[in-house]
Motif scaffolding. Sequence first.
Motif, PDB file in Angstrom:
ATOM      1  N   GLU A 110     -29.026   8.223  -5.281  1.00 15.52           N
ATOM      2  CA  GLU A 110     -29.947   8.248  -4.113  1.00 15.52           C
ATOM      3  C   GLU A 110     -30.902   6.854  -4.316  1.00 15.52           C
ATOM      4  O   GLU A 110     -32.147   6.922  -3.579  1.00 15.52           O
ATOM      5  CB  GLU A 110     -30.579   9.459  -3.819  1.00 15.52           C
ATOM      6  CG  GLU A 110     -30.113  10.748  -3.788  1.00 15.52           C
ATOM      7  CD  GLU A 110     -30.686  12.078  -3.820  1.00 15.52           C
ATOM      8  OE1 GLU A 110     -31.742  11.960  -3.604  1.00 15.52           O
ATOM      9  OE2 GLU A 110     -29.728  12.955  -3.847  1.00 15.52           O
ATOM     10  N   ASP A 146     -28.222   4.231   0.276  1.00 11.43           N
ATOM     11  CA  ASP A 146     -27.625   5.001   1.479  1.00 11.43           C
ATOM     12  C   ASP A 146     -26.595   4.305   1.831  1.00 11.43           C
ATOM     13  O   ASP A 146     -26.587   2.829   2.220  1.00 11.43           O
ATOM     14  CB  ASP A 146     -28.698   5.136   2.817  1.00 11.43           C
ATOM     15  CG  ASP A 146     -29.885   6.096   2.258  1.00 11.43           C
ATOM     16  OD1 ASP A 146     -29.805   6.987   1.130  1.00 11.43           O
ATOM     17  OD2 ASP A 146     -30.994   6.011   2.933  1.00 11.43           O
ATOM     18  N   PHE A 156     -24.036  14.438   3.338  1.00  7.84           N
ATOM     19  CA  PHE A 156     -25.374  13.716   3.176  1.00  7.84           C
ATOM     20  C   PHE A 156     -26.336  14.676   4.120  1.00  7.84           C
ATOM     21  O   PHE A 156     -26.182  15.071   5.105  1.00  7.84           O
ATOM     22  CB  PHE A 156     -25.429  12.311   3.993  1.00  7.84           C
ATOM     23  CG  PHE A 156     -24.234  11.493   3.052  1.00  7.84           C
ATOM     24  CD1 PHE A 156     -24.686  10.925   2.045  1.00  7.84           C
ATOM     25  CD2 PHE A 156     -23.044  11.473   3.592  1.00  7.84           C
ATOM     26  CE1 PHE A 156     -23.911   9.883   1.322  1.00  7.84           C
ATOM     27  CE2 PHE A 156     -22.091  10.401   2.922  1.00  7.84           C
ATOM     28  CZ  PHE A 156     -22.405   9.681   1.858  1.00  7.84           C
ATOM     29  N   MET A 190     -31.943   9.645   1.324  1.00 11.33           N
ATOM     30  CA  MET A 190     -30.970  10.613   1.894  1.00 11.33           C
ATOM     31  C   MET A 190     -30.438  11.569   0.510  1.00 11.33           C
ATOM     32  O   MET A 190     -29.710  10.902  -0.296  1.00 11.33           O
ATOM     33  CB  MET A 190     -29.913   9.835   2.579  1.00 11.33           C
ATOM     34  CG  MET A 190     -28.879  10.723   3.388  1.00 11.33           C
ATOM     35  SD  MET A 190     -27.502  10.157   4.274  1.00 11.33           S
ATOM     36  CE  MET A 190     -28.624   8.755   5.139  1.00 11.33           C
TER      37      MET A 190
END
Length: 64
Positions: free
Chosen positions: A36, A39, A60, A1
């Motif tokens: 990243e 998450d 996000f 994400m």
Amino acid sequence: MKNRLKELRAAREWSQGDLAEKLAVSRQTINAIETEKYDPSLPLAFKIAKLFKCPIEDIFTDRG
């Protein structure tokens, strides 16, 4: 994400440690989210959005 956490944090001149303290997580967690590699859980994502006073979607986004 994908996320804008680093950008939002930097705009407030907070270190990763500062943000971690405000969210009651480790600095390593903040680093992992920013790079990243991790998450955040939904409750943590909501907590982040509340802290920065913006919708989760503004922080996000899906990689796709």
